[in-house]
Design an enzyme around this catalytic site. Sequence first.
Site, PDB file in Angstrom:
ATOM      1  N   HIS A 211      36.765  35.606  46.023  1.00  0.00           N
ATOM      2  CA  HIS A 211      35.482  35.119  46.519  1.00  0.00           C
ATOM      3  C   HIS A 211      34.974  34.013  45.603  1.00  0.00           C
ATOM      4  CE1 HIS A 211      34.405  37.900  43.305  1.00  0.00           C
ATOM      5  NE2 HIS A 211      33.246  37.278  43.226  1.00  0.00           N
ATOM      6  N   ASP A 213      31.032  32.730  44.147  1.00  0.00           N
ATOM      7  CA  ASP A 213      29.728  33.370  43.979  1.00  0.00           C
ATOM      8  C   ASP A 213      28.633  32.632  44.746  1.00  0.00           C
ATOM      9  OD1 ASP A 213      30.806  35.307  42.371  1.00  0.00           O
ATOM     10  OD2 ASP A 213      30.249  34.326  40.489  1.00  0.00           O
ATOM     11  N   HIS A 267      37.538  33.229  42.622  1.00  0.00           N
ATOM     12  CA  HIS A 267      38.058  34.147  41.609  1.00  0.00           C
ATOM     13  C   HIS A 267      38.173  35.557  42.187  1.00  0.00           C
ATOM     14  CE1 HIS A 267      33.671  33.914  41.305  1.00  0.00           C
ATOM     15  NE2 HIS A 267      33.671  35.151  40.848  1.00  0.00           N
ATOM     16  N   ARG A 277      38.094  49.771  33.675  1.00  0.00           N
ATOM     17  CA  ARG A 277      37.521  48.583  33.058  1.00  0.00           C
ATOM     18  C   ARG A 277      36.063  48.431  33.496  1.00  0.00           C
ATOM     19  NH1 ARG A 277      42.021  45.988  35.281  1.00  0.00           N
ATOM     20  NH2 ARG A 277      40.585  44.769  36.573  1.00  0.00           N
TER      21      ARG A 277
END
Length: 331
Positions: A211, A213, A267, A277
């Site tokens: 996607h 942002d 990204h 994580r």
Amino acid sequence: MDHDPPFLETYKAFLKNPLSDDTEDHHYHHHTSHSSLLVDSWDPPAIDFARLLLDEDRDEEIVKKEMIEAASKWGLFQLVNHKISQELLQSMMLEQMKLFHQPFMNKSLLRNYRWGNPFATNLSQLSWSEAFQIRLTDISRMDEQKNLRSVETFATKVTALVESIVEILAHRVNIKSTYFRKNCLPNSCFLRMNRYPQSPLSSKLFGLMPHSDSSFLTIVYQHKVGGLQVLKDTKWVAVNPIPNALIVIIGDLFQALSNGAYRSITHRVVAAEKIERFSVAYFCCPSDDTVIQSYNEPAIYRKFTFREYRHQIEKDVKQIGDKVGLSRFLA
């Protein structure tokens, strides 16, 4: 574990019949293909923010030039020596872990909690992650319940950083810095705390699907083991994390506002394989009525409000499971 969302049960049909590279929907193949999850690594430009604070005009101009060049060429850079202490970052991460490790049933009752992708129609649209998305004005209220004092302090410090960064980038493309002070307020900017649980098919899954942002600017503090990948020169590359660095990502709105001078980079985050994580992202967003209009001519994108942009994204996600973005707003 009782704190993990019910991914296996909810997405059982997808996991039994994972998409092969040959059967992936062509609409997504150019940016969501799982065939290239093993990618080269990349060290994005590292901007030494402390040099901006020196009484040396030459150093200041060099740093500004480096920042503008990185935003123009890559849409991403790492910020080091940003004056947010390692102790604060570690404390924030511990608060975040405690928040995510409460039982799933407790988390699921909170209105700012989300996980997976309720609109996914196949494995390529599934994000194997969970998140708390909190407007800056709501952090203190949540702090009273969940002890997020370090998270709140981090948000305050990052807000000051963002103000400095957008002022530098705005000046280069003839945008008044008052534009951001007027339109990007605490009730429109927000934090997103992310957790990426271990996944059974990490080679076939995304932590966050590809996607760009829907913000002016995003600041990310990622886990020391990384996981962030960006589409660079038509190839996916893994961003090598610098300890305690912050990653600055140009968003769609800055690309439109700068008339394409700055690049909103696509990204994704790979799914966690051996260890969970965490990351924290700060999104610099405007109020819904803010008009996004290029200050330069001829304009690549037509004038639109942030509300229009959000509604178009919501419509596309519901219809095709993915965001289309700026191409919907070409002049």
